[in-house]
Design a protein around this motif. Structure first.
Motif, PDB file in Angstrom:
ATOM      1  N   ILE A 222       0.836  -1.198   0.000  1.00 37.17           N
ATOM      2  CA  ILE A 222       0.000   0.000   0.000  1.00 37.17           C
ATOM      3  C   ILE A 222       0.873   1.252   0.000  1.00 37.17           C
ATOM      4  O   ILE A 222       0.655   2.191  -0.777  1.00 37.17           O
ATOM      5  CB  ILE A 222      -0.949  -0.002   1.212  1.00 37.17           C
ATOM      6  N   ASN A 223       1.882   1.272   0.868  1.00 39.79           N
ATOM      7  CA  ASN A 223       2.763   2.441   0.953  1.00 39.79           C
ATOM      8  C   ASN A 223       3.527   2.668  -0.350  1.00 39.79           C
ATOM      9  O   ASN A 223       3.707   3.806  -0.787  1.00 39.79           O
ATOM     10  CB  ASN A 223       3.736   2.287   2.118  1.00 39.79           C
ATOM     11  N   ARG A 224       3.963   1.561  -0.968  1.00 41.69           N
ATOM     12  CA  ARG A 224       4.665   1.712  -2.257  1.00 41.69           C
ATOM     13  C   ARG A 224       3.722   2.236  -3.331  1.00 41.69           C
ATOM     14  O   ARG A 224       4.103   3.065  -4.162  1.00 41.69           O
ATOM     15  CB  ARG A 224       5.265   0.371  -2.677  1.00 41.69           C
ATOM     16  N   ASP A 225       2.470   1.756  -3.330  1.00 38.43           N
ATOM     17  CA  ASP A 225       1.488   2.238  -4.308  1.00 38.43           C
ATOM     18  C   ASP A 225       1.186   3.719  -4.088  1.00 38.43           C
ATOM     19  O   ASP A 225       1.042   4.485  -5.051  1.00 38.43           O
ATOM     20  CB  ASP A 225       0.195   1.420  -4.212  1.00 38.43           C
ATOM     21  N   VAL A 226       1.089   4.114  -2.813  1.00 41.75           N
ATOM     22  CA  VAL A 226       0.836   5.529  -2.508  1.00 41.75           C
ATOM     23  C   VAL A 226       1.979   6.390  -3.013  1.00 41.75           C
ATOM     24  O   VAL A 226       1.769   7.452  -3.624  1.00 41.75           O
ATOM     25  CB  VAL A 226       0.651   5.719  -0.982  1.00 41.75           C
ATOM     26  N   THR A 227       3.214   5.925  -2.792  1.00 40.60           N
ATOM     27  CA  THR A 227       4.389   6.672  -3.265  1.00 40.60           C
ATOM     28  C   THR A 227       4.386   6.789  -4.780  1.00 40.60           C
ATOM     29  O   THR A 227       4.664   7.857  -5.336  1.00 40.60           O
ATOM     30  CB  THR A 227       5.674   5.972  -2.792  1.00 40.60           C
ATOM     31  N   GLU A 228       4.044   5.703  -5.457  1.00 37.51           N
ATOM     32  CA  GLU A 228       4.032   5.713  -6.924  1.00 37.51           C
ATOM     33  C   GLU A 228       2.931   6.628  -7.450  1.00 37.51           C
ATOM     34  O   GLU A 228       3.140   7.378  -8.418  1.00 37.51           O
ATOM     35  CB  GLU A 228       3.827   4.287  -7.440  1.00 37.51           C
ATOM     36  N   ILE A 229       1.772   6.588  -6.814  1.00 40.67           N
ATOM     37  CA  ILE A 229       0.668   7.460  -7.251  1.00 40.67           C
ATOM     38  C   ILE A 229       1.052   8.929  -7.074  1.00 40.67           C
ATOM     39  O   ILE A 229       0.776   9.772  -7.930  1.00 40.67           O
ATOM     40  CB  ILE A 229      -0.618   7.128  -6.462  1.00 40.67           C
ATOM     41  N   GLU A 230       1.701   9.253  -5.949  1.00 38.84           N
ATOM     42  CA  GLU A 230       2.129  10.628  -5.701  1.00 38.84           C
ATOM     43  C   GLU A 230       3.176  11.070  -6.724  1.00 38.84           C
ATOM     44  O   GLU A 230       3.156  12.205  -7.202  1.00 38.84           O
ATOM     45  CB  GLU A 230       2.684  10.757  -4.281  1.00 38.84           C
ATOM     46  N   ARG A 231       4.089  10.129  -7.061  1.00 34.50           N
ATOM     47  CA  ARG A 231       5.099  10.456  -8.063  1.00 34.50           C
ATOM     48  C   ARG A 231       4.445  10.757  -9.412  1.00 34.50           C
ATOM     49  O   ARG A 231       4.794  11.739 -10.090  1.00 34.50           O
ATOM     50  CB  ARG A 231       6.081   9.285  -8.217  1.00 34.50           C
ATOM     51  N   GLN A 232       3.495   9.944  -9.803  1.00 34.51           N
ATOM     52  CA  GLN A 232       2.793  10.169 -11.069  1.00 34.51           C
ATOM     53  C   GLN A 232       2.027  11.485 -11.036  1.00 34.51           C
ATOM     54  O   GLN A 232       1.985  12.212 -12.035  1.00 34.51           O
ATOM     55  CB  GLN A 232       1.862   8.994 -11.363  1.00 34.51           C
ATOM     56  N   ARG A 233       1.401  11.795  -9.859  1.00 36.00           N
ATOM     57  CA  ARG A 233       0.654  13.052  -9.746  1.00 36.00           C
ATOM     58  C   ARG A 233       1.579  14.244  -9.914  1.00 36.00           C
ATOM     59  O   ARG A 233       1.254  15.223 -10.593  1.00 36.00           O
ATOM     60  CB  ARG A 233      -0.050  13.119  -8.379  1.00 36.00           C
ATOM     61  N   GLN A 234       2.757  14.159  -9.288  1.00 37.43           N
ATOM     62  CA  GLN A 234       3.710  15.257  -9.395  1.00 37.43           C
ATOM     63  C   GLN A 234       4.210  15.421 -10.827  1.00 37.43           C
ATOM     64  O   GLN A 234       4.394  16.539 -11.302  1.00 37.43           O
ATOM     65  CB  GLN A 234       4.883  15.018  -8.437  1.00 37.43           C
ATOM     66  N   GLU A 235       4.430  14.305 -11.507  1.00 42.24           N
ATOM     67  CA  GLU A 235       4.858  14.383 -12.901  1.00 42.24           C
ATOM     68  C   GLU A 235       3.791  15.050 -13.763  1.00 42.24           C
ATOM     69  O   GLU A 235       4.102  15.901 -14.610  1.00 42.24           O
ATOM     70  CB  GLU A 235       5.159  12.979 -13.436  1.00 42.24           C
ATOM     71  N   LEU A 236       2.528  14.674 -13.542  1.00 44.20           N
ATOM     72  CA  LEU A 236       1.439  15.275 -14.315  1.00 44.20           C
ATOM     73  C   LEU A 236       1.311  16.766 -14.012  1.00 44.20           C
ATOM     74  O   LEU A 236       1.074  17.583 -14.921  1.00 44.20           O
ATOM     75  CB  LEU A 236       0.119  14.558 -14.007  1.00 44.20           C
ATOM     76  N   GLU A 237       1.466  17.127 -12.714  1.00 42.45           N
ATOM     77  CA  GLU A 237       1.369  18.525 -12.336  1.00 42.45           C
ATOM     78  C   GLU A 237       2.507  19.336 -12.954  1.00 42.45           C
ATOM     79  O   GLU A 237       2.310  20.463 -13.440  1.00 42.45           O
ATOM     80  CB  GLU A 237       1.399  18.658 -10.814  1.00 42.45           C
ATOM     81  N   ALA A 238       3.724  18.758 -12.931  1.00 41.26           N
ATOM     82  CA  ALA A 238       4.873  19.439 -13.526  1.00 41.26           C
ATOM     83  C   ALA A 238       4.670  19.624 -15.028  1.00 41.26           C
ATOM     84  O   ALA A 238       4.988  20.682 -15.588  1.00 41.26           O
ATOM     85  CB  ALA A 238       6.146  18.646 -13.248  1.00 41.26           C
ATOM     86  N   LYS A 239       4.122  18.607 -15.670  1.00 45.27           N
ATOM     87  CA  LYS A 239       3.867  18.709 -17.102  1.00 45.27           C
ATOM     88  C   LYS A 239       2.814  19.773 -17.389  1.00 45.27           C
ATOM     89  O   LYS A 239       2.929  20.542 -18.352  1.00 45.27           O
ATOM     90  CB  LYS A 239       3.407  17.359 -17.652  1.00 45.27           C
TER      91      LYS A 239
END
Length: 324
Positions: A222-239
């Motif tokens: 769960i924690n790894r999935d949360v980290t990955e989701i946050e990373r993807q969110r940040q990438e989308l926000e940066a884009k």
């Protein structure tokens, strides 16, 4: 009705089967062995490099004759030995098959009885476990895996009740299952709480838990999935921010270019009325046709260049693939 011991006939107690062992022996084995060796020595010299084909065939015929003579004698002896036994076996099998048939029938009765007893014992154990499961609010089917472990007659009293030792074993199993259920409830709470805090659905994690994955591993997933989701969110926000900045820069360049073009075309403007007082002479424009060969990236770059420079152009013929 069973026959009393005193009434049992003793027909089979005194039965005897007489036989006389057959004796088979060479009257002179040494002479037989030497005869074979002589025949082999005599005919082993035959070879097509020395003898004619007719001579070799004749040697084979003579050896076949000798072989057949010996085998015929062996088979005659074997028949002589086997015939008395074959006659005895024919007499023996008929009555004996009645005995084996009765034994088989009694075995089937015994097996059926014992299987029925096992079924009754299994029902007893099932009833005991199911009642305890209902009292503890447990899933009854959880205990089906234990039923076959308590089917021996030694687990029951002579009156077909569960022995005290058997009940204690079953009670231990029930306590273990209660502990497992309590642990599962606590683990489910930990999983669902962590998922809720991170806006995740718990279903897939619960399935993995039920398939044997430990709680610690599930929480780690769960924690790894949360980290990955946050990373993807940040990438989308940066884009998104990069796209907005690029668009703003593009609008700024277009505005600056428009102002520059206006300054080139307007010489003077009345400050009060805004009337254009002078305009430069209209530039003479020329038309030309040029054929370029681009790859797709070059074509996009060139079109952007024309747009940026304000150069009018018309596509006469669409792009088509050319051979190198």
């Amino acid at each position: 009705m069973p026959v009393k011991d005193a009434e049992k006939p003793n027909y089979l107690d005194n039965i005897e089967i007489n036989y006389t062992p057959a004796t088979v022996a060479f009257n002179d084995f040494e002479n037989f062995e030497k005869g074979i060796e002589f025949a082999v020595a005599q005919y082993s010299t035959f070879d097509l490099e020395v003898n004619t084909i007719e001579e070799v065939k004749q040697a084979r015929t003579e050896l076949n004759t000798l072989s057949k003579k010996l085998e015929d004698k062996r088979k005659e002896i074997k028949r002589g030995i086997n015939t008395p036994y074959d006659e005895f076996e024919k007499q023996y099998k008929g009555p004996y098959s009645k005995l084996t048939g009765l034994i088989s029938e009694l075995k089937n009765q015994i097996d059926g009885y014992e299987e029925h007893q096992k079924t009754l014992r299994k029902d007893k154990v099932r009833t005991y476990l199911y009642e305890k499961a209902e009292e503890a609010d447990l899933n009854k089917q959880v205990f089906d895996q234990y039923l076959d472990d308590f089917l021996k007659a030694s687990d029951f009293t002579s009156t077909f009740n569960l022995k005290k030792a058997t009940q204690e074993k079953l009670d231990t199993i029930i306590v273990q299952e209660i502990d497992k259920q309590n642990q599962r409830d606590a683990d489910m709470m930990a999983i669902t709480d962590l998922c809720a805090k991170n806006n995740l659905g718990p279903a897939s994690y619960i399935r993995q838990y039920d398939n044997g994955v430990s709680l610690a591993e599930i929480l780690g997933l769960i924690n790894r999935d949360v980290t990955e989701i946050e990373r993807q969110r940040q990438e989308l926000e940066a884009k998104r921010l990069a796209d907005e900045q690029a668009q703003a820069q593009r609008q700024k360049e277009i505005k600056e270019q428009a102002i520059a073009n206006a300054k080139e075309n307007i010489v003077a403007v009345d400050q009060e009325t805004g009337e254009i007082l002078e305009t430069p002479p209209k530039a003479v424009k020329y038309k030309t046709t040029i054929e370029f060969v681009f790859d797709m990236d070059q074509a996009k770059t060139f079109k952007k260049f024309l747009d940026d420079k304000g150069i009018d152009f018309t596509t006469i013929k669409g792009m088509e693939k050319v051979d190198d």
